[in-house]
Design a protein around this motif. Structure first.
Motif: not given
Length: 454
Positions: A333-337, A412-415, A419-423
């Motif tokens: 997950y970290e590598k994908l981000i 807000s929310g865990s995702a 996830n900086e990309v999602l933000r």
């Protein structure tokens, strides 16, 4: 000496408990415990069930890890939890307090969750039309009870959070607030009554319908000491996790609230005098959920949120394992981000609705505009994150938010948190400013409700 309210949220993947100091309304202690309760070996197609015993074990461990001196000064207990789902148990025999602080379950079914997909569109269309502004979907409690494989040996039914309230209070039956009742279907939020005549005519087992009490009201008192909390402590009737999460962070009626965790929701408050339509619109992407004091929230509730990203990670991990390369899901997950952060835009298009949507269950996922130049993991991860936002904003368009006077988005929310990309994609998706730091938290919200209504 300070007093505290214990707020508990029984979620889809974890239990969270908080101690809210009543004077300052600040969180004095908190703990979260994964439930690891999913049952993966079910022979029933599209079934989504969880082990009730594991959920209750996680609840006991979670509360037991809070400071004992503060638990002794708990003045009331509030519960919220995952909506729509249904659990069956036998009156008076649903739990056992013989282990002292740690109650154990017995004579219960597994929890059939909101994610359950066994009720097909054909089956749902065979059910009677509800007297409600909310339609009925697979995973809703009443639809599940109608399903032919319903377990007939039990005498009580409720959500998982209703069950915990019944255990704590030693109730013979189940009490339920309109927030949870509406999530089951066949409940009229204007009259706050079940569709008794309609259900009776369809052969529904009416004895399983819980008794309704107001949202924010009490269900009873603890029947025994529990982790230092004395017997006789007031317990609120269980509330919906969605409404409590909104309550925790909507500081003004002009706030829109976006939450992306397992699933995704975008909501805003309707005017105080709003009344929902009398009939459901099954094809509408916006629903009106009962809130507090006869008010409503306009909600776009997507089945596709952080679970889509998790499925993507699991898929890649499985592919790599087949190639004799193994990485943990968290590392992958970290590598994908990281890859996506280096890819600021992408012309790849991902429609992430792999779980369908309640208003359009046959709309599944798609990947389009594929070319030789946009097949990198950076492109794909960026496009997937944008797709999650595109989906929720297609369900509640920007024009609707503007018409409602929404002046900012509380995200807000865990995702979103991890996830900086999602933000980044959240901030691109809305015309209104996006603010963070007021995390939607159902456990905090249910404690705040009891604190405000003391």
């Amino acid at each position: 000496m300070s007093a505290y309210i214990l707020g508990i949220d029984v979620g889809t993947t974890s239990v969270k408990a908080v101690l809210l100091e009543t004077g300052s309304r600040s969180v004095a202690a908190t703990h979260t415990t994964p439930t690891t309760s999913d049952i993966t070996d079910s022979d029933v197609v599209k079934a989504k069930e969880q082990d009730t015993g594991r959920i209750v074990d996680a609840l006991n461990r979670c509360v037991g890890l809070l400071p004992g001196d503060k638990l002794q000064r708990v003045s009331s207990i509030g519960l919220s939890g995952q909506m729509h789902g249904v659990l069956f148990w036998k009156a008076l025999f649903g739990c056992d307090w013989s282990n002292g602080d740690f109650f154990t379950v017995r004579d219960t079914s597994q929890l059939i969750t909101w994610q359950d997909g066994r009720c097909s569109s054909d089956f749902l269309s065979s059910l009677p039309k509800p007297d409600s502004h909310l339609s009925v979907a697979t995973g809703f409690g009443c639809a599940t009870i109608f399903w032919p494989e319903f377990l007939k040996d039990f005498t009580v039914a409720g959500t998982i959070q209703d069950y915990v309230v019944s255990m704590l209070c030693g109730l013979d039956g189940c009490v339920m607030t309109p927030q949870n009742a509406a999530s089951w279907g066949f409940f009229n939020t204007s009259s706050n009554q079940w569709n008794i005549d309609i259900l009776k005519g369809a052969g529904f087992p009416l004895h399983l319908l819980p008794q309704c009490v107001p949202s924010g009201g009490l269900a009873g008192q603890t029947c025994s000491d529990w982790h230092g909390i004395p017997a006789g402590t007031p317990v609120g009737a269980a509330l919906g996790d969605f409404q409590c999460s909104v309550y925790s962070c909507m500081s003004a009626r002009t706030d829109g609230v976006l939450n992306i965790s397992t699933s995704a929701q975008l909501t805003f408050a309707m005017p105080p005098d709003f009344k929902p339509p009398k009939s459901p619109r099954p094809d509408s992407s916006i629903s009106y959920f009962p809130y507090f004091e006869d008010s409503y929230l306009a909600v776009a509730a997507s089945l596709n949120g952080g679970n889509v990203l998790a499925t993507f990670v699991e898929m890649l991990a499985a592919w790599m394992k087949e190639l004799d390369v193994e990485l943990t899901d968290s590392c992958l997950y970290e590598k994908l981000i990281h890859c996506a952060l280096n890819q600021e835009t992408s012309d790849l298009r991902v429609s992430p609705t792999i779980l369908g949507e309640r208003h359009n269950p046959l709309c599944l996922g798609q990947v389009t505009n594929i070319s030789t130049t946009n097949l990198s993991l950076g492109h794909l991860t960026r496009a997937l994150c944008r797709g999650v936002l595109d989906n929720i904003t297609s369900m509640m368009p920007a024009e609707r938010l503007q018409q409602a006077g929404v002046s900012r988005i509380v995200a807000s929310g865990s995702a979103i948190a991890r996830n900086e990309v999602l933000r980044q994609e959240v901030e691109k998706a809305f015309l209104q400013p996006v603010v963070y730091g007021q995390n939607a938290d159902s456990a905090v919200g249910v404690a705040m409700v009891l604190c405000d209504l003391r």
